[in-house]
Design an enzyme around this catalytic site. Structure first.
Site, PDB file in Angstrom:
ATOM      1  N   GLY A 300       3.034  24.582  -6.788  1.00 16.98           N
ATOM      2  CA  GLY A 300       2.215  23.525  -6.198  1.00 16.98           C
ATOM      3  C   GLY A 300       3.082  22.389  -5.698  1.00 16.98           C
ATOM      4  O   GLY A 300       4.215  22.605  -5.276  1.00 16.98           O
ATOM      5  N   GLU A 301       2.543  21.181  -5.726  1.00 19.12           N
ATOM      6  CA  GLU A 301       3.235  19.959  -5.295  1.00 19.12           C
ATOM      7  C   GLU A 301       3.449  19.892  -3.785  1.00 19.12           C
ATOM      8  O   GLU A 301       3.939  18.895  -3.268  1.00 19.12           O
ATOM      9  CB  GLU A 301       4.611  19.792  -5.980  1.00 19.12           C
ATOM     10  CG  GLU A 301       4.584  19.764  -7.484  1.00 19.12           C
ATOM     11  CD  GLU A 301       5.976  19.644  -8.114  1.00 19.12           C
ATOM     12  OE1 GLU A 301       6.971  19.506  -7.354  1.00 19.12           O
ATOM     13  OE2 GLU A 301       6.072  19.690  -9.348  1.00 19.12           O
TER      14      GLU A 301
END
Length: 334
Positions: A300-301
């Protein structure tokens, strides 16, 4: 209006065998159509990371405590996360936004305050958000994209941080695609098999509890504040005619939601990588999407979006800088 055929003609007259740059050619055509030009550009690329907590974590659907959300935001602020490293490497403007973290950040940190609430509600007991909260979150997402557009950005990606946010993503996927909860639900941040079974049972119970009628109601019922903010941001990125860099499972659930509200979003979406999170491959297939990277990531991120940007730049560069057969004095095929 520039047509697909015009872009393909330009590509086919480059000094190479027809089709030999594969998916890079498909990407060049997509970017040219988005920007309505035979000479597209990547300008001031940005990634917005939205962070929020989730009330459903009280039901043990993640192996990590929710405090990790604010702790990771602090890590973003100090430049120590993977997204910081990859954005710095590839010249991407990174902004971290507090959409609904259950924590009060000290003044002076490089985190943008946009907190709608201190996390979403526990969906086992009540909808994740009220309609007002959901709309406010979407509106904030739109405003952040408008700011980037005003500064000349035409290529934008979105990341997220929120312990427990694979659960709302699985629920949104289930509702919009019709895939079963089992097919939509994976390990998240690293659940063991028994943990995945428990997560599935909780999500089934949540899904059966509500019957929202519209995409917006579905988002408010099953989403999260960072996901709602991302949906608004994606819709505005389409309105601004930007290239939209789609990251992994959560970001794809957000774009799937946005597509229910504006089908044209799909034309501007570049799917950057195939996550290892169960359900992402199915969602990509459902959207007829061909991810640029397959690196077995599930962080993610916005990390997949950041890593894919040089591939978009390569697609634009070959279209603009590669010689044609005529200019290079090279014989084309008969």
């Amino acid at each position: 209006m520039i047509t697909k055929e015009e872009l393909q003609h330009k590509i086919d007259n480059k000094t190479k065998p027809t089709g030999s740059l594969g998916k890079l050619e498909t990407l060049a055509v997509q970017i040219g159509l988005i920007q309505n030009t035979l000479s597209p550009e990547i300008k001031s690329p940005a990634i917005l990371v939205f962070a929020a907590d989730h009330g459903l974590t009280a039901e043990g659907i993640s192996p990590y405590p929710k405090d990790v959300t604010w702790q990771m935001v602090m890590n973003f602020c100090s430049g120590g996360a993977a997204i910081n490293v990859f954005c710095k490497q590839n010249g991407i403007n990174l902004k971290v936004i507090d959409a609904g973290v259950d924590y009060d950040f000290p003044d002076g940190l490089p985190v943008i305050p946009a907190k709608i609430a201190y996390g979403s509600r526990n969906m086992l007991k009540e909808p994740a958000m009220t309609m007002d909260e959901c709309r406010r979150a979407m509106g904030k997402g739109r405003s952040f994209v408008q700011e980037e557009a005003q500064k000349g950005c035409n290529t934008i990606g979105f990341g997220e941080m929120g312990i427990g946010n694979t659960s709302p993503s699985s629920l949104l996927m289930h509702r919009f695609t019709g895939f079963s909860i089992e097919e939509c639900t994976g390990r998240g941040t690293g659940l063991l098999p028994d943990g995945v079974k428990h997560k599935i049972s909780i999500l089934k119970e949540v899904s059966q509890k509500y019957n929202p009628q519209t995409p917006e109601e579905t988002l408010a019922t099953f989403g999260g504040l960072e996901i709602a903010m991302m949906v608004g941001a994606i819709l505005e990125a389409k309105a601004q005619n930007m290239i939209i860099l789609i990251d992994g499972f959560i970001a794809t659930a957000a774009v799937l939601t946005a597509i229910q509200m504006d089908a044209g979003v799909r034309d501007n979406a570049v799917f950057c990588h195939a996550s290892e999170e169960k359900g992402h491959q199915l969602m990509l297939k459902y959207l007829h999407a061909f991810p640029l990277l397959r690196l077995d990531m599930r962080l993610g991120e916005g990390t997949g979006a950041a890593l894919a940007l040089p591939i978009l730049q390569a697609a634009v560069n070959f279209l603009n800088q590669m010689s044609s057969f005529e200019a290079a004095g090279v014989s084309n095929k008969e």
